[in-house]
Design a protein around this motif. Structure first.
Motif, PDB file in Angstrom:
ATOM      1  N   TYR A 177       0.857  -1.194   0.000  1.00 24.81           N
ATOM      2  CA  TYR A 177       0.000   0.000   0.000  1.00 24.81           C
ATOM      3  C   TYR A 177       0.880   1.225   0.000  1.00 24.81           C
ATOM      4  O   TYR A 177       2.060   1.150   0.354  1.00 24.81           O
ATOM      5  N   ASN A 178       0.310   2.372  -0.352  1.00 24.88           N
ATOM      6  CA  ASN A 178       1.055   3.621  -0.277  1.00 24.88           C
ATOM      7  C   ASN A 178       1.067   4.095   1.178  1.00 24.88           C
ATOM      8  O   ASN A 178       0.012   4.383   1.758  1.00 24.88           O
ATOM      9  N   ASN A 179       2.270   4.151   1.763  1.00 23.51           N
ATOM     10  CA  ASN A 179       2.357   4.404   3.204  1.00 23.51           C
ATOM     11  C   ASN A 179       1.843   5.776   3.644  1.00 23.51           C
ATOM     12  O   ASN A 179       1.100   5.858   4.622  1.00 23.51           O
ATOM     13  N   PRO A 180       2.231   6.865   2.954  1.00 26.76           N
ATOM     14  CA  PRO A 180       1.705   8.175   3.390  1.00 26.76           C
ATOM     15  C   PRO A 180       0.178   8.215   3.375  1.00 26.76           C
ATOM     16  O   PRO A 180      -0.430   8.820   4.257  1.00 26.76           O
ATOM     17  N   THR A 181      -0.446   7.576   2.387  1.00 27.17           N
ATOM     18  CA  THR A 181      -1.908   7.575   2.340  1.00 27.17           C
ATOM     19  C   THR A 181      -2.478   6.847   3.551  1.00 27.17           C
ATOM     20  O   THR A 181      -3.448   7.296   4.168  1.00 27.17           O
ATOM     21  N   LEU A 182      -1.845   5.700   3.891  1.00 26.95           N
ATOM     22  CA  LEU A 182      -2.296   4.953   5.081  1.00 26.95           C
ATOM     23  C   LEU A 182      -2.189   5.832   6.321  1.00 26.95           C
ATOM     24  O   LEU A 182      -3.109   5.905   7.132  1.00 26.95           O
ATOM     25  N   LEU A 183      -1.043   6.520   6.412  1.00 25.11           N
ATOM     26  CA  LEU A 183      -0.808   7.375   7.571  1.00 25.11           C
ATOM     27  C   LEU A 183      -1.851   8.491   7.634  1.00 25.11           C
ATOM     28  O   LEU A 183      -2.425   8.781   8.682  1.00 25.11           O
ATOM     29  N   LEU A 184      -2.112   9.073   6.468  1.00 25.06           N
ATOM     30  CA  LEU A 184      -3.097  10.147   6.390  1.00 25.06           C
ATOM     31  C   LEU A 184      -4.461   9.645   6.856  1.00 25.06           C
ATOM     32  O   LEU A 184      -5.149  10.294   7.658  1.00 25.06           O
ATOM     33  N   GLY A 185      -4.851   8.468   6.347  1.00 26.26           N
ATOM     34  CA  GLY A 185      -6.135   7.891   6.735  1.00 26.26           C
ATOM     35  C   GLY A 185      -6.219   7.701   8.238  1.00 26.26           C
ATOM     36  O   GLY A 185      -7.217   8.020   8.882  1.00 26.26           O
ATOM     37  N   LEU A 186      -5.115   7.207   8.795  1.00 24.91           N
ATOM     38  CA  LEU A 186      -5.082   6.960  10.234  1.00 24.91           C
ATOM     39  C   LEU A 186      -5.242   8.273  11.001  1.00 24.91           C
ATOM     40  O   LEU A 186      -6.012   8.365  11.961  1.00 24.91           O
ATOM     41  N   LEU A 187      -4.513   9.294  10.550  1.00 29.51           N
ATOM     42  CA  LEU A 187      -4.597  10.601  11.215  1.00 29.51           C
ATOM     43  C   LEU A 187      -6.021  11.139  11.162  1.00 29.51           C
ATOM     44  O   LEU A 187      -6.534  11.676  12.151  1.00 29.51           O
ATOM     45  N   GLY A 238      -3.986   1.443  -5.047  1.00 28.14           N
ATOM     46  CA  GLY A 238      -4.179   1.538  -6.492  1.00 28.14           C
ATOM     47  C   GLY A 238      -2.935   1.141  -7.265  1.00 28.14           C
ATOM     48  O   GLY A 238      -1.990   0.564  -6.713  1.00 28.14           O
ATOM     49  N   ARG A 239      -2.953   1.483  -8.541  1.00 22.52           N
ATOM     50  CA  ARG A 239      -1.831   1.232  -9.422  1.00 22.52           C
ATOM     51  C   ARG A 239      -0.566   1.809  -8.799  1.00 22.52           C
ATOM     52  O   ARG A 239      -0.614   2.828  -8.121  1.00 22.52           O
ATOM     53  N   VAL A 240       0.562   1.141  -9.021  1.00 24.41           N
ATOM     54  CA  VAL A 240       1.820   1.621  -8.444  1.00 24.41           C
ATOM     55  C   VAL A 240       2.116   3.021  -8.982  1.00 24.41           C
ATOM     56  O   VAL A 240       1.937   3.289 -10.173  1.00 24.41           O
ATOM     57  N   GLY A 241       2.543   3.910  -8.073  1.00 26.32           N
ATOM     58  CA  GLY A 241       2.833   5.281  -8.495  1.00 26.32           C
ATOM     59  C   GLY A 241       1.660   6.207  -8.251  1.00 26.32           C
ATOM     60  O   GLY A 241       1.807   7.422  -8.253  1.00 26.32           O
ATOM     61  N   THR A 242       0.475   5.629  -8.027  1.00 23.94           N
ATOM     62  CA  THR A 242      -0.662   6.480  -7.695  1.00 23.94           C
ATOM     63  C   THR A 242      -1.001   6.298  -6.226  1.00 23.94           C
ATOM     64  O   THR A 242      -0.681   5.289  -5.607  1.00 23.94           O
ATOM     65  N   SER A 243      -1.631   7.302  -5.682  1.00 19.83           N
ATOM     66  CA  SER A 243      -2.118   7.217  -4.298  1.00 19.83           C
ATOM     67  C   SER A 243      -3.100   8.360  -4.130  1.00 19.83           C
ATOM     68  O   SER A 243      -3.723   8.770  -5.108  1.00 19.83           O
ATOM     69  N   PHE A 244      -3.227   8.896  -2.909  1.00 20.02           N
ATOM     70  CA  PHE A 244      -4.175   9.981  -2.728  1.00 20.02           C
ATOM     71  C   PHE A 244      -3.647  11.235  -3.430  1.00 20.02           C
ATOM     72  O   PHE A 244      -2.511  11.642  -3.220  1.00 20.02           O
ATOM     73  N   PRO A 245      -4.463  11.866  -4.292  1.00 19.01           N
ATOM     74  CA  PRO A 245      -3.968  12.988  -5.084  1.00 19.01           C
ATOM     75  C   PRO A 245      -3.669  14.223  -4.227  1.00 19.01           C
ATOM     76  O   PRO A 245      -4.340  14.464  -3.222  1.00 19.01           O
ATOM     77  N   ILE A 246      -2.660  14.977  -4.656  1.00 16.05           N
ATOM     78  CA  ILE A 246      -2.309  16.232  -3.979  1.00 16.05           C
ATOM     79  C   ILE A 246      -3.508  17.195  -3.997  1.00 16.05           C
ATOM     80  O   ILE A 246      -3.817  17.854  -3.007  1.00 16.05           O
ATOM     81  N   SER A 247      -4.205  17.231  -5.150  1.00 17.67           N
ATOM     82  CA  SER A 247      -5.331  18.162  -5.245  1.00 17.67           C
ATOM     83  C   SER A 247      -6.409  17.813  -4.212  1.00 17.67           C
ATOM     84  O   SER A 247      -7.077  18.686  -3.670  1.00 17.67           O
TER      85      SER A 247
END
Lengths: 433, 515
Positions: A177-187, A238-247
């Motif tokens: 999984y994309n780690n920053p996204t996981l962290l964000l979700g947790l926060l 998601g697909r490698v290289g994608t995660s939660f968008p900056i926008s």
């Protein structure tokens, strides 16, 4: 008080909630479920969710500002043109004058502020109706975009594109999984829990108020956490290289900040006061002109931000950018429960309203509906959503949901007709002395 | 008196709204050719009853029966009742401001010739109708250019254009001045002679006593009694007793004023009209207020009392031309509402729905609206504190509501007025200016409002009361200024105040001060 009613009251927090928003949540769920089934699960795939977020971000940013404009009793038709104008100015500045892109963004926000101050001046200090001022602005800045850009398309550099099409980076241990996204979700989960319990504490300090029942808090928390966790894993997986968008992150920060501002600060309260009854607000010491100036200026700043995000996402600024955005933003606000006459509406409602429209459009596109039919369906949907609500109110009900709980209703009527009725019919209110 | 057959009989009417029974088993018998008054406190069900009668609430939404001219009627909407000759004139006039008198009279009922509006016929018919109601104006005059009194007459002319048999007037004189009210009452007497029956809802008991043939009293959605005025023994006290279910021996709470020194003084206040540069609405007005004192401002409608108050309150009206304000001996500047509030001024407007309250707000939001700084820290609202503050006022002012989360539109007039008072008491004012504080409020609530005003004075605040009801000023105030055409024409102490003296000062420019 019925349990559904309690839930309704607490979903959007306190008395500013209104039934149309509650109904909209159900509509949103229904639309999502419908398209999830119709598209054989395509709707909720990570790729589609990411696309939805990126497509929806700039309209949602606009609807935040538009909500405040409409609550104050105005309208802004110029947002699409302002976005396009800012886009071309920033694109030109970055590519032709070699200005670093972060400074380009600041320039863009500055352009938005200047345009906002210009429009706000006419609305607040001269008293020209915002409809006219922004209609003029719509022409003015659309023309400005084409004049400056020579009606050509100008591409922007990679760094700048991040704010529209970038993702959280892949860092940390390999988890699939994309780690920053996981962290964000947790926060976010932690924040939601803290917020819920703080709200409960505040309610308990209100002597004489019915405290929110614990089960309501728990149900609400449960639903919210489930949705957040589901979304987190979808975006992170998601697909490698994608995660939660900056926008999406920019949007989320704005939603939180502006929700807080409109709900919990004196400045926000003044906007509602001005929209609800401008003269009464003025006689209560609210600085009418300042409020009107602020909402118009703020709208243009957000429009310029939306414009830049759009340019970043499409990698170029062109003469057709931002066409009809004002209509999407206005539709989102009204579907989300704002009153045409001002004074009512919430940011969360506008966001949900925008989401409904976005999911609807996206779903229709996924099942291969033509652009012509998509527009027809969207138009009819907007009309039906608001008409249904207005009709129900004129019948003395507030919505489907409200109608189930007629004996318990206590919302403030949301449209002028019902309001006038209510004020004339003091006698029917239980509390009338 | 039972000789005349009833024109209208409403039998055991019951009307329920979600969660509340607005009318239960109400009976009303109106004889042909009489003036029938309906009295009751706000919320007693008067307007609801009239809406049932006029078809606003169609047949089937209520239970009970309506017998009109000997036959049971089942009105499906307001058109059906108008067709039968029942016309209701609401408190809020239903006129289009930008249209002429003629256009308004025939709105929706235009005389036609070959499908086109026959304006010639309309104009001559309008003149005839205007003559009948005693209105002398050019029929082409726009509604917005004539006063409320004349607008009321246009409404009645409009009713006549529809061939009215039963005229229902909801608070017809609430917004009228003495002379216009008198004219309207005379008019009703004239209609009676022509065989038109009238039903009148009013809070002005002296008018009812003077004009009504019978009075039906409603309380809490029930018929209490019907009084026959001709039979004698009916006076204001008798009506009040029926309305509130007890006798209000004293309409003003007992009060022993403790008056201190002059702390607020206005000198030579001069203000001109916002549009017409020639017209002065306040001319060199000077007055003062002592601590703990209730000061009245008496004057006819349009005398400039509201204009004076609003221009003082942060120049919210007209163009300030001159004048100084002193508080505690020091001159103060009040150029904006914010400065007025900061200097301890509060203004409770005469029209609480139009400019006093945001009708979308709930009670707690309304209470704190004029001084948000008291419930915010660094601009952030403390919701718990807001709730507690509002809750305190709910208790101390006895605002009838289950919680302060309730919307202000759900409250009756009297309770709304208490919310407005709370809103301004919350700003910790030293001087409160109350403009028509009891307009459109029932007797019981008035008594409570008077009590609140006296309590404020006892706390050492100054209170200015602007009122068109002389008995109210005489009963409440320690000192009364009279205003005529923008000029303060008199100053009358409590001992010397009586309606004759006040009326004389209110209608003449001659200055006689008897402090």
């Amino acid at each position: 008080m019925s349990r559904i009613k309690e839930l309704q009251k607490n979903l959007f927090g306190g008395s500013t909630s209104n039934a149309r928003q509650f109904g909209m949540i159900f509509t949103l769920i229904a639309v999502i479920v419908y398209f999830q089934v119709r598209t054989d699960g395509l709707t909720l795939t990570p790729t589609n969710l990411i696309a939805l977020t990126q497509q929806g971000a700039y309209i949602s940013i606009l609807s935040i500002g538009m909500l405040m404009v409409i609550v104050a009793g105005h309208i802004d038709l110029s947002v699409g043109s302002v976005a396009a104008f800012t886009g071309i100015v920033v694109a030109k500045a970055i590519t032709e004058n070699d200005i670093p892109w972060p400074i380009g963004i600041l320039i863009g926000l500055g352009v938005g502020a200047l345009i906002g101050a210009f429009q706000g001046f006419w609305v607040a200090y001269i008293g020209v109706p915002a409809f006219i001022v922004t209609l003029a602005g719509m022409l003015l800045f659309r023309g400005g975009n084409q004049y400056i850009g020579n009606a050509e398309t100008i591409t922007v550099p990679k760094g700048f594109q991040k704010i529209g099409s970038g993702y959280l980076p892949d860092i940390g241990p390999e988890t699939n999984y994309n780690n920053p996204t996981l962290l964000l979700g947790l926060l976010i989960c932690v924040a939601v829990v803290i917020r819920e319990f703080r709200a409960r504490k505040v309610r308990q300090q209100m002597e004489g108020a019915e405290p929110t029942p614990l089960w309501v808090s728990l149900v609400r928390l449960g639903v919210l956490l489930a949705v957040i966790l589901f979304a987190t894993f979808r975006f992170a997986g998601g697909r490698v290289g994608t995660s939660f968008p900056i926008s999406g992150i920019i949007l989320a920060v704005l939603v939180v900040a502006y929700s807080f501002y409109t709900r919990n600060t004196a400045g926000g309260r003044h906007i509602y006061a001005v929209g609800g009854n401008a003269r009464a607000a003025e006689l209560s010491g609210v600085k009418l002109r300042r409020v009107n100036f602020f909402v118009m200026m703020n709208m243009s700043i957000l429009a310029s931000l939306a414009g830049m995000i759009f340019v970043a996402r499409s990698a170029a600024s062109g003469p057709q950018d931002g066409l009809n955005w004002e209509l999407d933003a206005i539709a989102a606000v009204f579907i989300g429960g704002a009153a045409v006459s001002g004074g009512l509406g919430t940011i969360s409602g506008a966001i949900v309203g925008g989401l409904v429209m976005a999911v609807l459009t996206n779903g229709l596109q996924l099942i291969g509906t033509g652009a012509d039919k998509v527009q027809i369906i969207k138009g009819l949907f907007l009309l039906a959503a608001v008409a249904f609500d207005v009709y129900n109110k004129s019948q003395g009900r507030f919505s489907i949901v409200g109608s189930l709980m007629r004996p318990f209703r206590r919302d403030t009527p949301a449209d002028p007709v019902a309001l006038a009725e209510a004020s004339r019919e003091e006698e029917k209110a239980p509390a009338a002395g | 008196m039972e000789s005349a057959p009833p024109l209208l009989e409403m039998r055991s009417i019951t009307k329920e709204f979600p969660g509340v029974k607005a009318l239960s088993d109400v009976n009303l018998v109106v004889r042909a050719g009489e003036i029938h008054a309906i009295c009751g406190e706000n919320g007693a069900g008067k307007s609801t009853l009239m809406k049932v009668l006029s078809g606003v609430y169609p047949y089937g939404t209520y239970s009970g029966s309506i017998v009109y001219r000997g036959a049971e009627t089942r009105f499906s909407d307001i058109r059906a009742s108008e067709h039968a000759g029942i016309v209701i004139i609401h408190q809020e006039l239903a006129l289009v401001p930008g249209m002429s008198i003629t256009e308004n009279i025939f709105l929706g009922n235009e005389p036609r010739r070959f499908g086109r509006i026959d304006w010639k016929a309309a104009n001559s018919k309008a003149l005839e109708l205007m003559r009948q109601v005693g209105l002398t104006e050019d029929p082409d005059t726009l509604i917005k250019d004539i006063g409320v009194g004349k607008q009321q007459l246009v409404e009645i002319a409009k009713a006549f254009a529809k061939d009215v048999r039963l005229l229902i007037l909801d608070e017809p004189t609430a917004a009228l001045n003495e002379a216009d009210s008198q004219h309207l009452l005379d008019l009703l007497r004239g209609f009676k002679e022509r065989g038109i029956t009238s039903i009148m809802i009013s809070h002005k008991l002296n008018e009812i006593e003077a004009i009504a043939d019978s009075i039906t009293i409603l309380r809490d959605g029930r018929t209490i009694e019907t009084l026959d005025v001709a039979a004698g023994g009916v006076d204001e006290d008798r009506i009040v007793r029926g309305m509130v279910g007890r006798s209000l021996s004293n309409r003003f709470p007992d009060h022993r004023p403790e008056i201190g020194d002059v702390f607020f003084e206005v000198r030579d206040w001069t203000v001109r009209h916002p549009i017409s540069t020639e017209r002065l609405v306040c001319k060199n007005s000077s007055f003062n207020v002592r601590r703990g004192e209730i000061v009245g401002f008496a004057g006819l409608m349009g005398a400039g009392r509201t204009e004076l108050a609003m221009s003082l309150f942060g120049r919210s009206y007209g163009v300030w031309l001159g004048g100084r304000v002193f508080k505690d001996g020091k001159e103060i500047q009040i150029r904006s509402v914010a400065e007025a509030i900061a200097n301890g001024l509060a203004y409770v407007s005469e029209d609480r729905k139009a400019i006093g309250l945001n009708l979308l707000d709930d009670i707690k939001t309304s209470v704190v609206a004029a001084k948000l700084s008291k419930v915010t820290r660094n601009g952030v609202l403390d919701e718990a504190k807001e709730y507690r503050e509002a809750e305190q006022y709910r208790k101390s002012l006895r605002i009838k509501t289950p919680t302060v989360d309730e919307g202000v539109t759900k409250l009756s007039g009297g309770n709304q007025q208490k919310v407005v008072l709370a809103k301004w008491m919350f700003t910790d004012p030293d001087l409160l200016i109350l403009d028509e504080p009891t307009r459109g409020i029932d007797v019981g609530a008035k008594y409570e409002i008077y009590g609140i005003i006296q309590r404020l004075a006892d706390e050492g605040k100054g209170v200015i009361v602007i009122s068109s009801e002389l008995p109210e000023l005489i009963g409440l105030c320690d000192r009364i200024y009279t205003v005529f055409e923008g000029t303060i024409t008199g100053e009358i102490s409590r001992q010397d105040a009586n309606p004759e003296v006040l009326m004389k000062q209110m209608t003449s420019t001659k200055k006689t001060l008897t402090p």
